[in-house]
Design a protein around this motif. Structure first.
Motif, PDB file in Angstrom:
ATOM      1  N   THR A  17       1.061  -0.974   0.183  1.00  0.00           N
ATOM      2  CA  THR A  17       0.152   0.361   0.050  1.00  0.00           C
ATOM      3  C   THR A  17       0.468   1.529  -0.338  1.00  0.00           C
ATOM      4  OG1 THR A  17      -0.104   0.028   2.541  1.00  0.00           O
ATOM      5  CG2 THR A  17      -2.350  -1.099   1.201  1.00  0.00           C
ATOM      6  N   GLU A  46      -6.028  -1.021   9.460  1.00  0.00           N
ATOM      7  CA  GLU A  46      -6.904   0.003   8.856  1.00  0.00           C
ATOM      8  C   GLU A  46      -6.512   0.757   8.156  1.00  0.00           C
ATOM      9  OE1 GLU A  46     -10.572   0.640   8.836  1.00  0.00           O
ATOM     10  OE2 GLU A  46     -10.144  -0.066  10.506  1.00  0.00           O
ATOM     11  N   GLN A  47      -4.821   1.641   7.880  1.00  0.00           N
ATOM     12  CA  GLN A  47      -4.829   2.809   7.436  1.00  0.00           C
ATOM     13  C   GLN A  47      -4.731   2.191   5.914  1.00  0.00           C
ATOM     14  OE1 GLN A  47      -1.444   4.346   7.901  1.00  0.00           O
ATOM     15  NE2 GLN A  47      -1.265   5.876   6.142  1.00  0.00           N
ATOM     16  N   SER A  48      -3.758   0.860   5.972  1.00  0.00           N
ATOM     17  CA  SER A  48      -3.845  -0.209   4.567  1.00  0.00           C
ATOM     18  C   SER A  48      -4.952  -0.691   3.832  1.00  0.00           C
ATOM     19  CB  SER A  48      -2.545  -1.579   4.573  1.00  0.00           C
ATOM     20  OG  SER A  48      -1.400  -1.076   5.396  1.00  0.00           O
ATOM     21  N   ARG A  49      -6.561  -1.118   4.691  1.00  0.00           N
ATOM     22  CA  ARG A  49      -7.416  -0.844   4.111  1.00  0.00           C
ATOM     23  C   ARG A  49      -7.717   0.310   3.463  1.00  0.00           C
ATOM     24  NH1 ARG A  49      -9.470  -3.727  10.241  1.00  0.00           N
ATOM     25  NH2 ARG A  49      -7.877  -6.299   9.860  1.00  0.00           N
ATOM     26  N   GLU A  50      -8.193   1.176   4.513  1.00  0.00           N
ATOM     27  CA  GLU A  50      -8.466   2.435   3.639  1.00  0.00           C
ATOM     28  C   GLU A  50      -7.854   3.091   2.086  1.00  0.00           C
ATOM     29  OE1 GLU A  50     -10.718   3.547   4.961  1.00  0.00           O
ATOM     30  OE2 GLU A  50     -11.434   2.431   5.409  1.00  0.00           O
ATOM     31  N   PHE A  53      -9.578   0.199  -0.245  1.00  0.00           N
ATOM     32  CA  PHE A  53     -10.392   0.422  -0.441  1.00  0.00           C
ATOM     33  C   PHE A  53     -11.306   1.572  -1.500  1.00  0.00           C
ATOM     34  CE2 PHE A  53     -11.965  -1.720   3.409  1.00  0.00           C
ATOM     35  CZ  PHE A  53     -12.341  -3.593   2.183  1.00  0.00           C
ATOM     36  N   SER A  54      -9.903   1.949  -0.979  1.00  0.00           N
ATOM     37  CA  SER A  54      -9.851   3.735  -2.257  1.00  0.00           C
ATOM     38  C   SER A  54      -9.897   2.992  -3.672  1.00  0.00           C
ATOM     39  CB  SER A  54      -8.928   4.842  -1.616  1.00  0.00           C
ATOM     40  OG  SER A  54      -7.483   4.937  -1.573  1.00  0.00           O
ATOM     41  N   LYS A  61     -15.888  -3.066  -3.391  1.00  0.00           N
ATOM     42  CA  LYS A  61     -15.672  -2.085  -2.060  1.00  0.00           C
ATOM     43  C   LYS A  61     -17.046  -3.098  -0.967  1.00  0.00           C
ATOM     44  CE  LYS A  61     -15.053   2.214   0.185  1.00  0.00           C
ATOM     45  NZ  LYS A  61     -14.707   3.633   0.715  1.00  0.00           N
ATOM     46  N   SER A  65     -15.490  -5.488   1.464  1.00  0.00           N
ATOM     47  CA  SER A  65     -16.528  -4.970   3.087  1.00  0.00           C
ATOM     48  C   SER A  65     -17.042  -5.717   3.907  1.00  0.00           C
ATOM     49  CB  SER A  65     -16.719  -3.965   3.350  1.00  0.00           C
ATOM     50  OG  SER A  65     -16.152  -2.469   2.807  1.00  0.00           O
TER      51      SER A  65
END
Length: 368
Positions: A17, A46-50, A53-54, A61, A65
């Motif tokens: 990421t 959580e940051q990598s997931r965001e 997802f973005s 998505k 999720s």
């Protein structure tokens, strides 16, 4: 719950990421299915997931999720081995993409992404792409719309998921929406083609009933048959004929206003046609037009125009039968064209080839 430190690939996963967005989009394409993607996200921050997802379209998505939530809540049990297999598959994909020259290993700070600043192009595309409903578009309009979608899918770099979201948002008929949603999900091309066949068969079967109902109404009205005979004819196209006939006779007179619209179910169409038959019996054929001005079914509008023109019964029957065949052919042709367009866009095929494929169903060269 399994953590990043539990698996053997933790250090290499950390860097995924940190890559530029266009790399993340390519890495997490439909070649990494939704379930595998959710398993990978379980061990990421959580940051990598965001970040991931973005860079996904709205269809994937939402599904990923939901899967991630099931894994995190342990409603769906995961083993360390399952996560490791998914992570290794991801790393194998990255290696393949790097060797093929599709991406290169670099952090966001090391790559100048200014050439991917496509904000203006994305805005222009969004502003210029109208709502699409193939029921209300002729073949030329259909070609123009999908050609615009295809060209922007290829030219707007680094924003693939946003282009997909715009296209999906503008689709306003069930066939196009379901097919395109499947194409930007994790379905294989074979699954996509099977989905198209299923949707086409369902749409044609539904249209066959609708067209038969309208044809029956036009012919019965031309022959000046009774409303009781009309109810019997209309109900004959349903498996529960006797029950349907009873419903028409009982509830048809209570209908406030008839409506023949593309999105209405066949049973509602039958009810409206019976109500229209009652109106004609009470007020005369010449009064039909004021009740049908807002009907958007082309086949019905043509039939109604022929009735009001006073065409004789033999020629009317022939015209209506041939018109039904023509409208059915057009419906099937449009769905085949859309299928070709969707598959070409998914596979990044040139718009020129897409146009040739779409034109192949007619004797004309359809141009944008």
């Amino acid at each position: 719950m399994i953590s990043l430190s539990d698996i053997n690939t933790d250090q290499r996963l950390d860097s995924v990421t940190m890559m530029p967005d266009y790399c993340v989009q390519e890495i997490f394409s439909c070649d990494i299915n939704n379930e595998s993607c959710a398993k990978i996200l379980v061990v990421l921050s959580e940051q990598s997931r965001e970040i991931i997802f973005s860079n996904l379209n709205v269809v994937r998505k939402e599904k990923i999720s939901e899967l991630l939530e099931l894994f995190l809540s342990e409603k769906n049990k995961l083993t360390k081995q399952e996560v490791e297999v998914s992570c290794e598959s991801l790393l194998d994909r990255i290696e393949y993409l790097v060797k093929g020259g599709f991406i290169r290993i670099a952090t966001r700070n090391e790559v100048d992404e200014s050439f991917l600043d496509m904000g203006a192009e994305l805005t222009n595309f969004s502003d210029g792409l109208p709502i699409f409903d193939f029921n209300h578009n002729d073949l030329h309009d259909l070609i123009v719309w999908w050609n615009l979608a295809a060209k922007n899918s290829k030219s707007i770099l680094g924003k693939k998921h946003e282009v997909q979201n715009i296209i999906l948002e503008r689709l306003d008929d069930q066939f196009s929406t379901e097919l395109y949603s499947t194409s930007i999900d994790d379905a294989t091309e074979q699954e996509l083609r099977e989905k198209s066949k299923l949707l086409i068969n369902e749409a044609l079967e539904d249209y066959k009933i609708r067209a038969n109902l309208i044809e029956s109404f036009i012919i019965n009205t031309s022959q000046k048959l009774s409303v009781q005979q009309l109810a019997s004819e209309l109900s004959s196209f349903f498996s529960d004929k006797e029950e349907m006939e009873e419903r028409l006779l009982k509830h048809g007179p209570l209908l406030l206003y008839p409506a023949i619209k593309e999105r209405l179910p066949a049973r509602d169409i039958a009810m409206s046609l019976y109500k229209l038959g009652l109106i004609i019996a009470d007020e005369g054929l010449d009064e039909m037009d004021k009740y049908t001005k807002k009907f958007d079914d082309q086949f019905f509008r043509k039939g109604a125009a022929l009735l009001l023109a006073g065409i004789d019964e033999i020629n009317l029957g022939k015209i209506i039968t041939e018109r039904k065949k023509a409208y059915t052919w057009e419906l099937e042709t449009k769905m085949k064209m859309i299928t070709d367009a969707v598959i070409c866009i998914r596979n990044n095929v040139s718009p020129y080839i897409m146009l040739e494929l779409m034109s192949s169903y007619t004797v004309y060269d359809l141009e944008e």
